[in-house]
Design a protein around this motif. Structure first.
Motif, mmCIF file in Angstrom:
data_model
loop_
_atom_site.group_PDB
_atom_site.id
_atom_site.type_symbol
_atom_site.label_atom_id
_atom_site.label_comp_id
_atom_site.label_asym_id
_atom_site.label_seq_id
_atom_site.Cartn_x
_atom_site.Cartn_y
_atom_site.Cartn_z
ATOM 1 N N ASP A 164 -47.326 -13.210 30.875
ATOM 2 C CA ASP A 164 -45.907 -13.046 31.161
ATOM 3 C C ASP A 164 -45.090 -13.264 29.906
ATOM 4 O OD1 ASP A 164 -46.220 -12.499 33.765
ATOM 5 O OD2 ASP A 164 -44.896 -14.094 34.484
ATOM 6 N N TYR A 165 -43.949 -12.610 29.902
ATOM 7 C CA TYR A 165 -43.053 -12.646 28.772
ATOM 8 C C TYR A 165 -42.748 -14.058 28.259
ATOM 9 C CZ TYR A 165 -39.089 -11.222 26.021
ATOM 10 O OH TYR A 165 -38.253 -10.982 25.002
ATOM 11 N N LYS A 166 -42.378 -14.935 29.181
ATOM 12 C CA LYS A 166 -41.959 -16.280 28.756
ATOM 13 C C LYS A 166 -43.145 -17.105 28.256
ATOM 14 C CE LYS A 166 -37.807 -16.632 28.507
ATOM 15 N NZ LYS A 166 -36.955 -17.300 27.515
ATOM 16 N N GLU A 169 -43.864 -16.159 24.793
ATOM 17 C CA GLU A 169 -42.925 -16.792 23.877
ATOM 18 C C GLU A 169 -43.370 -18.218 23.560
ATOM 19 O OE1 GLU A 169 -38.770 -15.537 24.952
ATOM 20 O OE2 GLU A 169 -38.523 -17.703 24.817
ATOM 21 N N GLY A 306 -29.599 -8.185 27.150
ATOM 22 C CA GLY A 306 -29.105 -9.479 26.725
ATOM 23 C C GLY A 306 -27.852 -9.309 25.890
ATOM 24 N N GLY B 42 -38.932 -11.847 37.432
ATOM 25 C CA GLY B 42 -39.397 -13.222 37.611
ATOM 26 C C GLY B 42 -40.797 -13.371 37.062
ATOM 27 N N PRO B 43 -41.242 -14.614 36.896
ATOM 28 C CA PRO B 43 -42.603 -14.840 36.380
ATOM 29 C C PRO B 43 -43.630 -14.466 37.443
ATOM 30 C CG PRO B 43 -41.586 -16.913 37.003
ATOM 31 C CD PRO B 43 -40.540 -15.862 37.178
ATOM 32 N N HIS B 199 -41.785 -8.693 34.889
ATOM 33 C CA HIS B 199 -41.616 -10.056 34.391
ATOM 34 C C HIS B 199 -40.963 -10.007 33.017
ATOM 35 C CE1 HIS B 199 -44.717 -9.641 31.341
ATOM 36 N NE2 HIS B 199 -45.364 -8.919 32.226
ATOM 37 N N GLN B 201 -37.995 -9.404 30.708
ATOM 38 C CA GLN B 201 -36.528 -9.364 30.788
ATOM 39 C C GLN B 201 -35.958 -8.139 30.096
ATOM 40 O OE1 GLN B 201 -34.308 -11.341 28.095
ATOM 41 N NE2 GLN B 201 -35.968 -12.200 26.889
ATOM 42 N N HIS B 239 -33.001 -19.895 31.028
ATOM 43 C CA HIS B 239 -34.245 -20.035 30.277
ATOM 44 C C HIS B 239 -35.028 -18.734 30.281
ATOM 45 C CE1 HIS B 239 -38.333 -21.350 29.365
ATOM 46 N NE2 HIS B 239 -38.696 -20.800 30.514
ATOM 47 N N PHE B 240 -35.088 -18.075 31.456
ATOM 48 C CA PHE B 240 -35.975 -16.926 31.618
ATOM 49 C C PHE B 240 -35.421 -15.684 30.939
ATOM 50 C CE2 PHE B 240 -38.380 -13.655 33.835
ATOM 51 C CZ PHE B 240 -39.648 -14.206 33.723
ATOM 52 N N ILE B 241 -34.093 -15.549 30.947
ATOM 53 C CA ILE B 241 -33.498 -14.371 30.325
ATOM 54 C C ILE B 241 -32.996 -14.755 28.948
ATOM 55 C CG2 ILE B 241 -31.509 -12.832 30.453
ATOM 56 C CD1 ILE B 241 -32.044 -12.639 33.409
ATOM 57 N N GLY B 242 -33.269 -13.922 27.989
ATOM 58 C CA GLY B 242 -32.898 -14.220 26.611
ATOM 59 C C GLY B 242 -34.121 -14.695 25.870
ATOM 60 N N SER B 243 -34.206 -14.278 24.614
ATOM 61 C CA SER B 243 -35.356 -14.670 23.826
ATOM 62 C C SER B 243 -34.887 -15.058 22.433
ATOM 63 C CB SER B 243 -36.347 -13.505 23.747
ATOM 64 O OG SER B 243 -37.412 -13.835 22.930
ATOM 65 N N PRO B 244 -34.945 -16.320 22.070
ATOM 66 C CA PRO B 244 -35.317 -17.456 22.912
ATOM 67 C C PRO B 244 -34.301 -17.696 24.024
ATOM 68 C CG PRO B 244 -34.626 -18.177 20.714
ATOM 69 C CD PRO B 244 -34.542 -16.710 20.720
ATOM 70 N N GLY B 245 -34.702 -18.467 25.036
ATOM 71 C CA GLY B 245 -33.826 -18.743 26.175
ATOM 72 C C GLY B 245 -32.695 -19.683 25.821
#
Lengths: 366, 355, 288
Positions: A164-166, A169, A306, B42-43, B199, B201, B239-245
């Motif tokens: 998964d994306y997160k 990261e 974003g 979502g995850p 998953h 974003q 936290h989940f949206i945006g990189s980094p959150g």
């Protein structure tokens, strides 16, 4: 402990997987292989591991020719894109397996597994079986197994691609810490330019079985030596167009022009392939800086991600991409103006697509 | 095309659900106007695929109703719902040509030959598949196969909605881009209702007009990409949206002002709490943090150059604050001060935004 | 530095296999080849006969008859067992405890020694004593597999179907269970009929496995010996005398080693050639 490829070629039947390749990878930091699927990343990794033999050429490690040394004798660890663990072993047994094979005393195994599990946040899960874990935890287990023994060579073949994306990261953030202070040479294959930049180290751009450029990651990104490297190392894809240099200006589509900068003054007049990254093409009317060139086109697609806006637009049959900070909704089908930061343009020769070098003749090496 | 509504949908894979954790999907009601492009984000394990399968009819919800244009379709099988679905791994009929693949759903419905031919060619044209219409589908690359899966949905004129289940998983990054644009384009052309599970974003935000963020079987926030980015209703969304959150920092309350590390932090709204929460946090995205002459004192610990900007990691005590630095600017070494953009700084009580 | 280093030591590792194959296959085969060109009256005295035995075998109506019987038998077996096996595999449950129950049931016939299968069916089909025999006779048919050729064929085929269909079932089932759910879901959404699902999803996915199943069943049934030998002994008359039974009769019954050797080689070539043609056809088809 450097790993060296000397004129390595890999052929399977009539197909050439790897064209003659010379490459020297040093320990400390990541050595990234960046390229799309079928660009030869996995072939290179298998040659490094000893899972495949080169058709010709030699592979050296620490001043030793290891071309014919089998994978078992190379002290390599490897992590694949798929989560590969022993399904019937607990997480602890999975991580401990390479140490058991090496015949280490139990006490030491316990200590080392404990340490690496701590680093990878697996401590509470040591008694579980891999199938009871999430994908991220499974891949952490595979990573732990690769890192628990003191391998000379750690090979990571798109290890985060299935996550998964997160999670990706998070692990990207942890990985540099995990390989720090190890003597090992670490190789990391990925298809994502941003991942290469995040991990740093050195990067080799791969395209159809050839290494087009190798050097420090940031340097390869900032100064691609040829068009292919620039394309491999750009996501969204880099914009390209043919420009004409004539009497101190570059001319694009016969309408847009900008003065030639000091770096390119000595280039011969004529046609070049110009390349510019999407984030250096921004909607006009933002504050105009110096040496910005204006182009107009019809908006094809407009996306907001974003804090960034991405617009694809068409100019004279070529699709351009603009990526800019902030949110600029642009109506589809409308005419819109954009500005190119001409200080950031790359110019490549028309014939061989190598970076047109300042100073001497085309393709010269100054 | 149709409007899709979910009424008090709830689903469990357990025979007799007892506790809250037995519900893979917690009770929810959602409405999609006709022609919406919506993403479920979502995850893994958050219930998004369960929800998608309920809409397509591959799964019967334990409770609640699914309505297409006010018609109750809860117990109607997938083929009778007139929906199309594109799966994570490309599904093509290997032995058929690309043409036959595209014609398959129409042939099954007894459409006449002429209409089939016209539709198939129309769709192939739109998806750039014309050149390979008569090659075998098995020989295509992953993105080609995924286009066929999509084409089999689009070819039906009466399709109510097109559902996507992580359709870009097996596609190379540089092709993802192309396919995503193609989807956008098709949506703008067809105006079909599209529901897209992912998953990722970036995929969700670029594709959709409306994003539903899910976490542990529940909907956390429904909003436009801009809303989710600028005003996340929950720290999970931040936290989940945006990189980094989003940066989340524990804070104290001084009257109506949040206080962090001895500094009073200006926020979007004054903080007025009805009850005393267990946790109180300041949330600010790395995009809205800047180096300044004065402000929160931090140590710069790491700078990662990712090309179009650099991600700077700083520390204030035990807390990490990340910020983005535009290309060309360099981060100060060692000690520095940070300022937050008040318009984009929120306070979260027990995870939820304080309005 | 372009010198190519090749390590020849690896060849030594192959030696044990070469020796083993030599003892197991090549030497016996060469002995047969040897016999097929010569005449012997014992005492290790041989006379060169050229292709006489081959001509004799190929011209003999006895060989033609048993070859024809063999071809008919194998064709019937394939026509029954392959579709039946696929049908049973399709009907088997996909998950739950019944999967293992079915798999064990299916595997049972495969575990029984071949001569036991012959003996079992012999008893089972006896007109007075056997359950099957009594049932069929009870239905008004005159059934006695030791007397009537038709009854003998029927029983032999029934026995082979009972014994070997499960092999096809197991192979087909393995192929079916490797098809991802998404395929069925996509087909549902595309409005495909169950027949279309079978034709365009299940059959293509089973193709490789079915090729192997057909090949195995062809070779096995073409060389069938033990079961019919125990069941009917090739009778009544010669009506169930298949190639290998005939071969054994010639070689060991009459001790005509020359013709038997020639027949063995012809037999061997038929099996090899048919298998090769069949395999090539299937694989070519695959590539198209």
């Amino acid at each position: 402990m450097a790993l060296e490829f000397r004129d390595v070629v890999k052929r399977v039947g009539a197909e050439i997987y790897i064209y003659p390749t010379d490459l020297k990878l040093e320990p400390g930091g990541f050595n990234i292989l960046l390229g799309t699927t079928l660009s030869g990343k996995t072939s290179l990794i298998q040659l490094m591991a000893g899972l495949e033999r080169p058709t010709s050429g030699e592979i050296w490690f620490e001043g030793r020719n290891i071309t014919t040394v089998s994978v078992q004798k190379r002290n390599v660890s490897m992590v694949h894109q798929q989560f590969i663990n022993y399904p019937n072993f607990s997480v602890f047994e999975n991580i401990a397996s390479p140490l058991k094979v090496a015949g280490l005393p139990k006490v030491e195994i316990r200590a080392r597994v404990g340490k690496v599990a701590e680093l990878l946040k697996l401590s509470p899960l040591l008694d579980r079986r891999p199938l009871e874990l999430s994908g991220g935890q499974q891949q952490r287990t595979a990573l732990a197994r690769a890192l628990v023994k003191d391998s000379d060579l750690v090979l990571l073949d798109e290890p985060l691609a299935n996550l998964d994306y997160k999670l990706r990261e998070e692990l990207r953030d942890e990985l540099p810490r995990l390989i720090k202070d190890r003597g090992a040479t670490v190789v990391y294959a990925t298809s994502e330019p941003e991942e290469a930049l995040l991990l740093g180290g050195h990067t080799a751009c791969l395209h159809e079985g050839r290494i087009t450029q190798f050097g420090e990651t940031a340097e390869v990104y900032r100064l691609p030596q040829d068009l292919i490297s620039a394309q491999v190392f750009s996501d969204p894809p880099i914009n390209t167009a043919t420009v004409v240099k004539h009497e101190g200006v570059f001319l694009l589509n016969g309408t847009t022009s900008w003065p030639v900068g000091a770096d390119h003054e000595k280039l011969a007049d004529g046609e070049y392939v110009m390349a510019i990254r999407p984030h250096q093409v921004v909607p006009a009317n933002a504050k105009t800086g110096e040496r910005m060139a204006r182009i107009e086109g019809i908006v094809l697609v407009s996306e907001i991600s974003g804090s960034e806006s991405v617009v694809r637009f068409e100019v004279e049959g070529t699709t351009w991409i603009s990526q800019s900070h902030g949110i600029h909704p642009t109506p589809v089908g409308a005419r819109a103006a954009f500005e190119i930061d001409t200080k950031k343009c790359f110019y490549f020769n028309m014939d061989d697509h190598r970076l047109a070098s300042a100073g001497s003749m085309r393709g010269g090496d100054v | 095309m149709a409007r899709i509504s979910l009424r008090n949908i709830r689903h469990s894979y357990v025979e007799e659900p007892s506790g809250e954790e037995d519900w893979a999907l917690k009770s929810m009601s959602v409405d999609w106007a006709d022609g919406t492009a919506c993403a479920l984000l979502g995850p893994s394990g958050c219930g998004k695929t369960t929800l998608l399968n309920i809409i397509s009819g591959l799964l019967m919800p334990t409770e609640g109703e699914v309505l297409f244009d006010d018609r109750d379709v809860t117990s109607i099988p997938p083929d009778a719902r007139n929906i199309a679905q594109v799966f994570q791994f490309p599904v093509v009929y290997d032995t058929m040509s690309v043409y036959d693949n595209l014609a398959f759903p129409l042939r099954n419905r007894g459409v006449d030959k002429k209409t089939i031919d016209r539709r198939v060619r129309e769709i192939a044209n739109m998806l750039d598949l014309e050149a390979m219409l008569f090659t075998r589908a098995a020989g295509l690359t992953a993105d080609g196969k995924q286009k066929i899966s999509l084409g089999r949905g689009l070819v039906r004129a009466d399709v109510n909605a097109i559902l996507f289940d992580e359709p870009l998983t097996v596609i190379d990054p540089h092709l993802k881009w192309m396919l995503r644009s193609k989807l956008k384009e098709l949506h703008q052309q067809f105006g079909a209702t599209m529901i897209y599970v992912t998953h990722d974003q970036t995929e969700a935000l670029t594709f959709a007009e409306q994003v539903i963020v899910m976490h542990e079987g529940a909907v956390v926030q429904i909003g436009t990409p801009i809303e989710l980015f600028e005003r996340p209703h929950h720290t999970f969304v931040g936290h989940f949206i945006g990189s980094p959150g989003m940066n989340l920092l524990p804070c104290e309350l001084d009257g109506e002002h949040a206080e962090f590390a001895g500094h009073s932090i200006r926020t979007e709204h004054p903080v007025r709490l009805k009850t005393t929460p267990d946790t109180l946090q300041i949330g600010v995205r790395p995009e809205f943090v800047k180096f300044a002459e004065s402000g929160i004192e931090v140590d710069v610990t790491k700078v990662t150059d990712i090309g179009r900007h650099a991600i700077v990691e700083t520390r204030s005590g035990d807390n990490i604050i990340r910020l983005l630095l535009p290309e060309g600017q360099s981060a100060p070494a060692g000690r520095a001060h940070l300022q937050f953009d008040p318009k984009h700084t929120q306070v979260y009580a027990d995870g939820w935004i304080v309005e | 530095m372009a010198r190519k280093t090749t390590n020849q030591k690896a060849w030594f590792l192959v030696i044990p296999v070469v020796l083993l194959v030599a003892f197991n296959a090549i030497i016996p085969l060469m002995t047969v080849v040897n016999y097929s060109f010569q005449e012997t009256f014992g005492d290790n005295v041989f006379f060169w006969e050229g292709v006489k035995w081959y001509e004799q075998v190929l011209r003999s109506s006895r060989f033609h008859d048993s070859l024809l019987r063999q071809i008919i038998f194998t064709s019937i077996i394939l026509v029954i067992e392959i579709p039946l096996g696929v049908a049973i595999a399709l009907a088997m449950p996909k998950k739950g405890i019944w999967v293992s129950v079915c798999l064990v049931l299916m595997a049972l016939p495969l575990l029984i020694p071949w001569n036991v299968v012959g003996a079992m069916w012999n008893i089972y089909a006896l007109p007075e004593l056997g359950l099957l025999g009594r049932i069929i006779n009870g239905m008004g048919f005159d059934y006695n597999f030791t007397q009537g050729p038709l009854a003998a064929w029927f029983t032999t085929i029934m026995m082979d179907v009972w014994h070997w269909t499960s092999l096809v079932v197991l192979l087909a089932y393995a192929a079916l269970s490797s098809i991802p759910d998404a395929y069925y879901q996509a087909a549902k959404i595309d409005g495909a009929t169950p027949w279309a699902v079978f034709r365009y999803i299940q059959l293509p996915k089973m193709k490789r496995v079915l090729t192997i199943a057909i090949l195995l069943r062809f070779m096995d049934s073409f060389m069938i010996y033990t079961e019919p030998f125990v069941l009917t002994g090739g009778g009544p008359g010669n009506t169930t005398t298949f190639l290998s039974i005939d071969l054994v009769k010639i070689a060991l019954g009459q001790f005509d080693l020359g013709p038997a050797a020639a027949m063995s080689l012809i037999y061997f070539l038929i099996v090899l050639l048919t298998s090769w043609i069949f395999y090539t056809l299937m694989m070519n088809n695959e590539e198209k």
